[in-house]
Enzyme design. Structure first.
Site, mmCIF file in Angstrom:
data_model
loop_
_atom_site.group_PDB
_atom_site.id
_atom_site.type_symbol
_atom_site.label_atom_id
_atom_site.label_comp_id
_atom_site.label_asym_id
_atom_site.label_seq_id
_atom_site.Cartn_x
_atom_site.Cartn_y
_atom_site.Cartn_z
ATOM 1 N N ASN A 196 -1.052 2.894 -6.866
ATOM 2 C CA ASN A 196 -2.213 2.314 -6.196
ATOM 3 C C ASN A 196 -3.280 1.886 -7.194
ATOM 4 O O ASN A 196 -3.957 0.867 -7.015
ATOM 5 C CB ASN A 196 -2.802 3.300 -5.194
ATOM 6 C CG ASN A 196 -3.173 4.638 -5.815
ATOM 7 O OD1 ASN A 196 -2.321 5.289 -6.427
ATOM 8 N ND2 ASN A 196 -4.412 5.053 -5.668
ATOM 9 N N CYS B 207 -6.090 -1.537 -2.652
ATOM 10 C CA CYS B 207 -4.786 -1.303 -3.267
ATOM 11 C C CYS B 207 -3.667 -1.526 -2.256
ATOM 12 O O CYS B 207 -2.646 -2.157 -2.561
ATOM 13 C CB CYS B 207 -4.713 0.099 -3.867
ATOM 14 S SG CYS B 207 -4.945 1.452 -2.676
#
Length: 320
Positions: free
Chosen positions: A288, A130
Site C-alpha cells: 500500500n 493506495c
C-alpha cells in the site's frame, strides 16, 4: 546538455513520506530532495532525512517557508492529512509551487498514472488513495470494453503498514476512493472498503475488485485487464494478478440490486490483485505504501518535465 532536476519537499515524514523520500533519491529522473517537513522533532523520518544531508524542519509548513532552500523548491508532496492539506495547498499555491497531494483531500483532479496522468496538468494533483491506485485501473479496464453499472473494491493492508495518517483518514479514504471509482473508473456507482489486517506475520497488500457491467466479450475484458496490469506494473513492479480473472453472467431474470440504481444484469467481473512493496522503507508486505509513493513519483517526474519545458521552474538546476 545535462539533464535537469528540480528540488522537491515532502510534508509528512511518516511511513509514506519517508518511503517517497527514498524513492526520489534512488529512482527519480527529474527530481531531487530539497527538504523534509514535519511537526515532531523526534520523528524518525526527519532524523533519516537529516542524516542524508537533506534540509529539515519540525515547524510544519511555516517552517518550510522559512528554510533557505524553499526558494528553489518547485514541487511539494503532501503526505499529511486531508484536513491539513487545504492550508498547505493555499500557502504553496501563493508561491507558485506545484503540489502533489497524497492525502484524500481531493482539491485537485484525481490522478492515476496508468489512466490519466498525461491528460491532467493542474497545479494540485491528487493521488486518490493506495486502494484507489491499486484497484481503479481494473475498473477502468472493464469500462473500456463495456458500460460499468457498479464497481466495488476491497483493499486489505497490513495493520503494521498503516501509519497515523492512514488511520486518521479512513472516512476520507472510502469517500475519495468511491468518487474516483466513478470519475476515473467510469462506474455509475462505486463503493470502497479498506481492511486493516492485524495478522502476524504481516500479510501482503491484497485487493479485490468486483465489477458489474453490460454483457461483453469476456476475452476482450480479460485482455483489457491484462494490458492495464502491465501499465501499472511499469511503475509498480510488485503489482500483479493473484489469479486469473473470473466471470459470472447475471441473467435478466435474476438481476442484482444496485443501491440507487435498481436492478441490473450483465457481466460480473472479479479481479484479485496483490501488491508487493519494494521494501525501500518498510518490508515488502507494505505494498500500500509502495503503490502510493510509486504513483506520486511518476506524477512528480511528469510535472517536473512540464515545468522545465515551460520555463516556469522556480529553481531550475543543471546536474550531471
Amino acid at each position: 546538455m545535462p539533464p535537469h532536476k528540480l528540488k522537491v519537499a515532502i510534508i509528512g515524514p511518516g511511513n509514506i513520506g519517508t518511503d517517497l523520500m527514498i524513492k526520489v533519491m534512488r529512482n527519480s529522473q527529474h527530481l531531487e530532495m530539497g527538504a523534509m517537513v514535519g511537526v515532531d522533532p523526534k520523528s524518525d523520518g526527519l532524523a533519516r532525512a537529516e542524516r542524508l544531508g537533506i534540509a529539515t524542519t519540525a515547524e510544519g509548513i511555516e517552517g518550510l517557508l522559512r528554510l533557505d532552500v524553499f526558494e528553489d523548491i518547485d514541487i511539494v508532496f503532501d503526505a499529511t492529512s486531508a484536513s491539513a492539506h487545504k492550508h498547505h495547498n493555499a500557502l504553496l499555491q501563493a508561491h507558485g509551487v506545484q503540489v502533489i497531494d497524497l492525502t484524500p483531500a481531493a482539491i485537485g483532479p484525481y490522478v492515476i498514472p496508468a489512466i490519466n496522468l498525461e491528460a491532467e496538468n493542474a497545479s494540485n494533483m491528487n493521488m486518490v488513495t493506495c486502494g484507489g491506485q491499486a484497484t481503479i485501473p481494473m475498473v477502468a479496464a472493464v469500462s473500456r470494453v463495456a458500460k460499468v453499472h457498479y464497481a466495488e473494491i476491497v483493499a486489505s493492508i497490513s495493520s503494521k503498514s498503516a501509519g497515523p495518517g492512514t488511520r486518521a483518514n479512513i472516512d476520507e479514504f472510502t469517500e475519495t476512493t468511491k468518487a474516483a471509482i466513478e470519475k476515473l473508473g467510469g462506474a455509475e456507482r462505486g463503493k470502497a472498503i479498506i481492511v486493516l489486517n492485524p495478522a502476524e506475520p504481516p500479510l501482503i497488500m491484497r485487493d479485490s475488485v468486483f465489477v458489474l457491467s453490460e454483457l461483453a466479450d469476456q476475452a476482450l475484458v480479460e485482455a483489457s485487464i491484462e494490458k492495464m496490469v502491465a501499465a501499472v506494473k511499469a511503475y509498480v513492479p510488485g503489482y500483479r494478478l493473484k489469479q486469473r480473472v473470473q466471470f459470472d453472467v447475471i441473467a435478466p431474470e435474476h438481476p442484482l440490486n444496485v443501491p440507487r440504481l435498481g436492478p441490473r444484469h450483465g457481466l460480473k467481473t472479479s479481479v484479485y490483485l496483490e501488491v508487493e512493496g519494494a521494501a525501500h522503507y518498510l518490508p515488502s508486505y507494505a505494498g500500500n505504501l509502495d503503490i502510493m509513493t510509486s504513483a506520486a513519483l511518476a506524477c512528480g517526474d511528469m510535472m517536473a518535465q512540464r515545468r522545465i519545458a515551460s520555463g516556469i521552474a522556480r529553481g531550475l538546476k543543471e546536474t550531471t
